[in-house]
Design a protein around this motif. Structure first.
Motif, PDB file in Angstrom:
ATOM      1  N   ASN A 435      42.766   1.971  -8.287  1.00  0.00           N
ATOM      2  CA  ASN A 435      43.408   3.294  -8.352  1.00  0.00           C
ATOM      3  C   ASN A 435      43.008   4.063  -9.619  1.00  0.00           C
ATOM      4  OD1 ASN A 435      44.790   2.500  -6.102  1.00  0.00           O
ATOM      5  ND2 ASN A 435      46.844   2.846  -6.925  1.00  0.00           N
ATOM      6  N   GLY A 436      42.821   5.343  -9.467  1.00  0.00           N
ATOM      7  CA  GLY A 436      42.557   6.167 -10.633  1.00  0.00           C
ATOM      8  C   GLY A 436      41.826   7.445 -10.282  1.00  0.00           C
ATOM      9  N   GLY A 437      41.901   8.427 -11.155  1.00  0.00           N
ATOM     10  CA  GLY A 437      41.154   9.665 -10.973  1.00  0.00           C
ATOM     11  C   GLY A 437      39.715   9.483 -11.416  1.00  0.00           C
ATOM     12  N   PRO A 537      37.212   5.805  -7.017  1.00  0.00           N
ATOM     13  CA  PRO A 537      37.197   7.084  -7.738  1.00  0.00           C
ATOM     14  C   PRO A 537      35.776   7.383  -8.233  1.00  0.00           C
ATOM     15  CG  PRO A 537      38.719   5.497  -8.772  1.00  0.00           C
ATOM     16  CD  PRO A 537      37.936   4.751  -7.740  1.00  0.00           C
ATOM     17  N   PRO A 538      35.503   8.625  -8.607  1.00  0.00           N
ATOM     18  CA  PRO A 538      34.218   8.904  -9.250  1.00  0.00           C
ATOM     19  C   PRO A 538      34.079   8.000 -10.477  1.00  0.00           C
ATOM     20  CG  PRO A 538      35.507  10.937  -8.992  1.00  0.00           C
ATOM     21  CD  PRO A 538      36.377   9.803  -8.562  1.00  0.00           C
TER      22      PRO A 538
ATOM     23  N   LEU B 430      47.540   9.677  -1.695  1.00  0.00           N
ATOM     24  CA  LEU B 430      46.448   8.778  -2.053  1.00  0.00           C
ATOM     25  C   LEU B 430      47.051   7.407  -2.350  1.00  0.00           C
ATOM     26  CD1 LEU B 430      43.403   8.840  -2.619  1.00  0.00           C
ATOM     27  CD2 LEU B 430      43.912   9.630  -4.925  1.00  0.00           C
ATOM     28  N   TYR B 431      46.438   6.351  -1.842  1.00  0.00           N
ATOM     29  CA  TYR B 431      46.902   4.962  -1.967  1.00  0.00           C
ATOM     30  C   TYR B 431      48.205   4.726  -1.201  1.00  0.00           C
ATOM     31  CZ  TYR B 431      44.075   6.102  -6.071  1.00  0.00           C
ATOM     32  OH  TYR B 431      43.115   6.615  -6.909  1.00  0.00           O
ATOM     33  N   PHE B 531      40.086  15.666  -5.201  1.00  0.00           N
ATOM     34  CA  PHE B 531      40.119  14.290  -5.736  1.00  0.00           C
ATOM     35  C   PHE B 531      40.684  13.304  -4.706  1.00  0.00           C
ATOM     36  CE2 PHE B 531      44.558  13.159  -6.751  1.00  0.00           C
ATOM     37  CZ  PHE B 531      45.198  14.371  -6.547  1.00  0.00           C
ATOM     38  N   LYS B 534      37.934  12.662  -2.067  1.00  0.00           N
ATOM     39  CA  LYS B 534      36.834  11.837  -2.599  1.00  0.00           C
ATOM     40  C   LYS B 534      37.112  10.350  -2.397  1.00  0.00           C
ATOM     41  CE  LYS B 534      33.845  13.500  -5.004  1.00  0.00           C
ATOM     42  NZ  LYS B 534      32.676  14.207  -4.548  1.00  0.00           N
ATOM     43  N   GLN B 535      38.397   9.991  -2.320  1.00  0.00           N
ATOM     44  CA  GLN B 535      38.754   8.577  -2.179  1.00  0.00           C
ATOM     45  C   GLN B 535      39.270   8.245  -0.782  1.00  0.00           C
ATOM     46  OE1 GLN B 535      40.789   6.750  -5.570  1.00  0.00           O
ATOM     47  NE2 GLN B 535      40.358   8.547  -6.791  1.00  0.00           N
ATOM     48  N   ILE B 555      34.626  17.938  -8.175  1.00  0.00           N
ATOM     49  CA  ILE B 555      36.064  17.830  -8.412  1.00  0.00           C
ATOM     50  C   ILE B 555      36.457  18.647  -9.651  1.00  0.00           C
ATOM     51  CG2 ILE B 555      37.983  16.277  -8.903  1.00  0.00           C
ATOM     52  CD1 ILE B 555      36.475  14.059  -7.486  1.00  0.00           C
TER      53      ILE B 555
END
Lengths: 562, 562
Positions: A435-437, A537-538, B430-431, B531, B534-535, B555
């Motif tokens: 998980n994360g941006g 994430p990117p 997300l998640y 964002f 993207k995931q 992003i």
């Protein structure tokens, strides 16, 4: 004639901001009697704008902003601005709709437009998606004395245009060689306006290449690069100039905005030596700077000022915390310690020592009771099954949920801390520790994570000593260590390097002395983990082949699996 | 002369499997006295192989498999096989390393090789990344009587090669027009070997286009397409043939493998009418078939047989459950009902009714106690803050964790159920509910989800009636409905269509009668949700512009945000 390089950090799509920066640099240049100001490739919209280029109204905005900028620039200064031009003949000739262009602005006018000739379509580059290649040699004339006598002839190239010296590479990548064409025309020097993404050792390669070209063609080259982080890509700046003998005569700073001036002597027809900033002493120093910049820019350009991350007491999260602290300041970094039943005592101690060393904030949130509540709910369904991946991942996902709760509640950007070795073999939990941006070190292999931490500790411990010496562990089951599931990292990383970067076959790697069974196991893990990477994430790209934009693998495929 | 179309469903990279399928079709063809067998573009490796093409050992494997296949094919049958060829002059000429090619196999030999001339580099296509365009007209000669007298001249085109009829499109997309060149050479008919991805209405477009070209050039065209789902892309098959009058004379089945034979009459120099399968009656029927195939193939090609998904009682998860049931059978679909404090009574009832209608398995896992354990742990940190997005998302992520726990424990593929409208504006967690290996309806706008469910219920309720009539809600806070945060879906979907598919500007959309404030709000939501997208898992592409492979947005950008 004085030439200045504006080494700018644009925000993708923020045309007003980017134009303002160019304007400020132009004022600076005019005050120093500069005649020609260089800005990076696509300096008006930032590189890479990607699919923003598919919006006609975006293209129109770029065009309007360019005209506005031309109006306000100081007189007697010529400015090269990176912009996007419409290909008016596209629909008649069957060509792409746009050009990747440089506009020459002077005396309130767009005096000339030059189109990029060589369009990269490998790795992270998609220029063939948007642009038609220019087919003409690009140059203009400019007099230093403002009365158009004895004008100099200046060749214009855009990034990739200079990356096709077949003598240097030993092969041709494109049919045309723009610098050869410019030399044939007899230009006095060549400028190259770039947005060239960083990877370890890239600057040495750039300098070696342009030294070669300048010597080969006996021509000075001024290379202006973008700086800044844009999503996964980090642009390192390090703009430089080589004289006609192939000597470096100027080097701008790396990893920060800069404004440098160089002089072309019209008698000797050569560039005069000027300030030459030093390159990083070690690859670790260079990599550290890159990651700090990448993290900082992604955070700020996304509108965040603070970050949060999980601290396991392990080396990956420790390194990311240190990078974040350097990038944003200790008051803007929050660490969550989330021990479970399986966390060793030293994990908490090591994480606490790190928090203390860095001076960042932290919370301790033991996840035992939450784990119990999941176990209880699933008890009847999981009855009779053994503790396994499901239970391991559940813990990681509880932590992921807590981290996102903090992010959502307090507006911190969540950083994920997985390294490249893990991402490669899938030794990480989707919707958990992934998980994360931003994945800060997802392009840094584990062995390099160790090297970076040792470098960071060169003048005393930043990363607690115990973090560096204990065996890596996910601590998701009793007494677990990474090497239960994976080959030793020294071996794993070399196999991965050969698979990912050098596209070597199993046979080739085996011939290099690695165990066949180990290679096959690694290869299968890499292929099977594709679905995880697809949702990652990117990640900051610091090698020549990162997972992310430049890694385009099918998931539902069977090569080498069966 | 009899020609057969092998409409194949390859597995990307599984060369042995794909070669075996071609072989089986060849035996079938030989038994029916077919002289020429057509297979789709890249039939040996499957389309799209993506970055597998960067592995030299992969290319070598393809080459070896092609030679092996040539050896075992029946005599007196010519077979066109899609393959990858090395460009031997690449490094000297500065060209790409590969060609996207068709091999003509006959009498145990690779008799001729043809290279694709027009390489798409828009939307999901990256062919310029790997391939050099062919520069020659592709044709071969073939006699029906096996003694080489009166040979016919057959033109070979590969997919995009026929998508440049400037009369049909009103503009040119490429400089060359391969069919024009073949007509100039005087070929008797043209084959087109394709891997053309599905989107709603695509087959009508293909037929209209090739009808136009066949009439324009007075030439029969036989079009062979791939079928099957490969990650986000669905290939619908629907291979067909048009005679020189532009009439459809053959149409293979849609969304399944097929083998069809057509005859070229050497006297009239035209194709004889043969079996013409009907097109889907409605777009909903077509879309349904596409989604069923996409789900089925992704699941199976990834090595799964069962799927799990969360059932909220809402329309999205209900539709996905119905698609999964059709694709995999009711015994292979597991639904989790995970009510919280905020779930309305009808949610559980509606989900249970769906489970009953479909006959699938389900578990009821109320998440209240897990929520309490999170709340308790975070109590002191969240003290004084209001219930907000953090608390809403936490629930969704608890459900995501439970779903993945089931997936990890029992080996079910998790399906995510978000629709395109949600994905566009980020109305998803997300998640949390975005979790999954495949996003089944992420390219289906909410209004179309309703239409599909109504179509599905045409002969009685599959989707419980109440699911269709109640206002959509995420049920993450008391009495929440989607329209608290979003414009009505009819309006939202039309604005999104204009933004995403037609690249319209705010001004243009406003001029079409939409409220300016609403448009700006939607646009900002779309940009800010980048964002999340993207995931996201791979999502089945069913429109001309889906989020996923063909959507490449930055992003950390600011266009239209400030």
């Amino acid at each position: 004639m004085k030439i200045a390089i504006a080494q700018l950090n644009p925000i993708i799509g923020n045309l007003t901001n980017n134009a303002q920066k160019i304007y400020e640099m132009a004022i600076l240049a005019a005050n120093q009697n500069v005649r020609l100001l260089l800005t990076p490739e696509l300096s008006l919209c930032g590189y890479p704008p990607r699919d923003l280029l598919l919006n006609p109204s975006f293209i129109q905005s770029v065009s309007i902003e360019l005209e506005k900028l031309a109006q306000i620039l100081p007189p007697n200064l010529a400015v090269l601005v990176g912009t996007v031009e419409i290909n008016q003949n596209a629909k008649i000739k069957g060509e792409k709709l746009l050009y990747n262009s440089i506009a020459l602005l002077e005396n309130k006018q767009v005096k000339q437009i030059f189109h990029k000739r060589l369009l990269p379509t490998y790795d992270v580059f998609d220029e063939g998606r948007y642009f038609e290649p220019g087919r003409q040699s690009n140059y203009f004339t400019l007099s230093s004395n403002f009365n158009d006598s004895n004008p100099l002839k200046i060749g214009v190239t855009i990034c990739e245009d200079l990356w096709n010296d077949e003598e240097f590479w030993g092969e041709k990548y494109y049919e045309d060689n723009p610098i050869q064409d410019l030399v044939n025309i007899g230009v006095d020097w060549v400028v190259n306006l770039s947005a060239s993404p960083y990877c370890v050792g890239k600057q040495k390669l750039r300098e070696a290449m342009l030294k070669h070209s300048s010597q080969r063609y006996q021509i000075p080259i001024i290379y202006a690069n973008q700086i800044g982080g844009n999503d996964d890509l980090i642009f390192d700046g390090s703009s430089f100039a080589v004289n006609r003998q192939g000597e470096i005569v100027l080097r701008s700073k790396a990893f920060q905005e800069d404004f440098t001036v160089i002089e072309f002597d019209e008698i000797s027809k050569n560039l005069q030596p000027k300030i030459i900033n030093l390159l990083s002493e070690t690859e670790e120093e260079e990599l550290w700077s890159a990651l700090v910049l990448g993290l900082k820019d992604y955070t700020k350009k996304c509108g965040f000022s603070k970050v949060v991350l999980g601290l396991s007491g392990g080396i990956d999260s420790s390194l990311v915390a240190a990078i974040a602290t350097e990038a944003l300041g200790k008051d803007n970094v929050l660490g969550l310690l989330m021990p479970s039943l399986f966390s060793s005592e030293h994990s908490i101690k090591d994480a606490e020592a790190l928090v203390k060393n860095l001076g960042i904030k932290s919370y301790l949130l033991p996840i035992g009771e939450i784990m119990n509540s999941y176990d209880k709910l699933l008890e009847s369904i999981f009855l009779g099954s053994e503790f396994g991946v499901a239970e391991e991942n559940m813990q990681s996902r509880i932590r992921g949920n807590l981290l996102m709760a903090m992010s959502n509640k307090f507006g911190h950007l969540l950083l994920s801390t997985g390294n490249k070795s893990e991402m490669a073999v899938g030794y990480c939990t989707l919707y958990g520790d992934m998980n994360g941006g931003l994945a800060v070190i997802s392009d840094v292999p584990k062995t390099r994570v160790f090297a970076l931490c040792k470098w960071l500790n060169r003048q005393g411990d930043v990363i607690p000593h115990n973090v560096l010496i204990k065996p890596p562990s996910a601590e998701l089951r009793p007494n677990q260590v990474d090497q239960d599931s994976l080959p030793p990292y020294e071996i794993l990383d070399e196999i991965l390097e050969r698979l990912i970067h050098h596209h070597q076959s199993v046979t080739e790697i085996s011939q290099a002395g690695f165990d066949l069974e180990t290679i096959n196991k690694v290869l299968k893990l890499v292929i099977r983990a594709e679905f995880k990477r697809k949702q990652a994430p990117p990640g900051l790209k610091v090698t020549d082949r990162a997972f992310g934009t430049g890694w385009r693998m099918p998931i539902a495929s069977r090569w080498k699996i069966d």
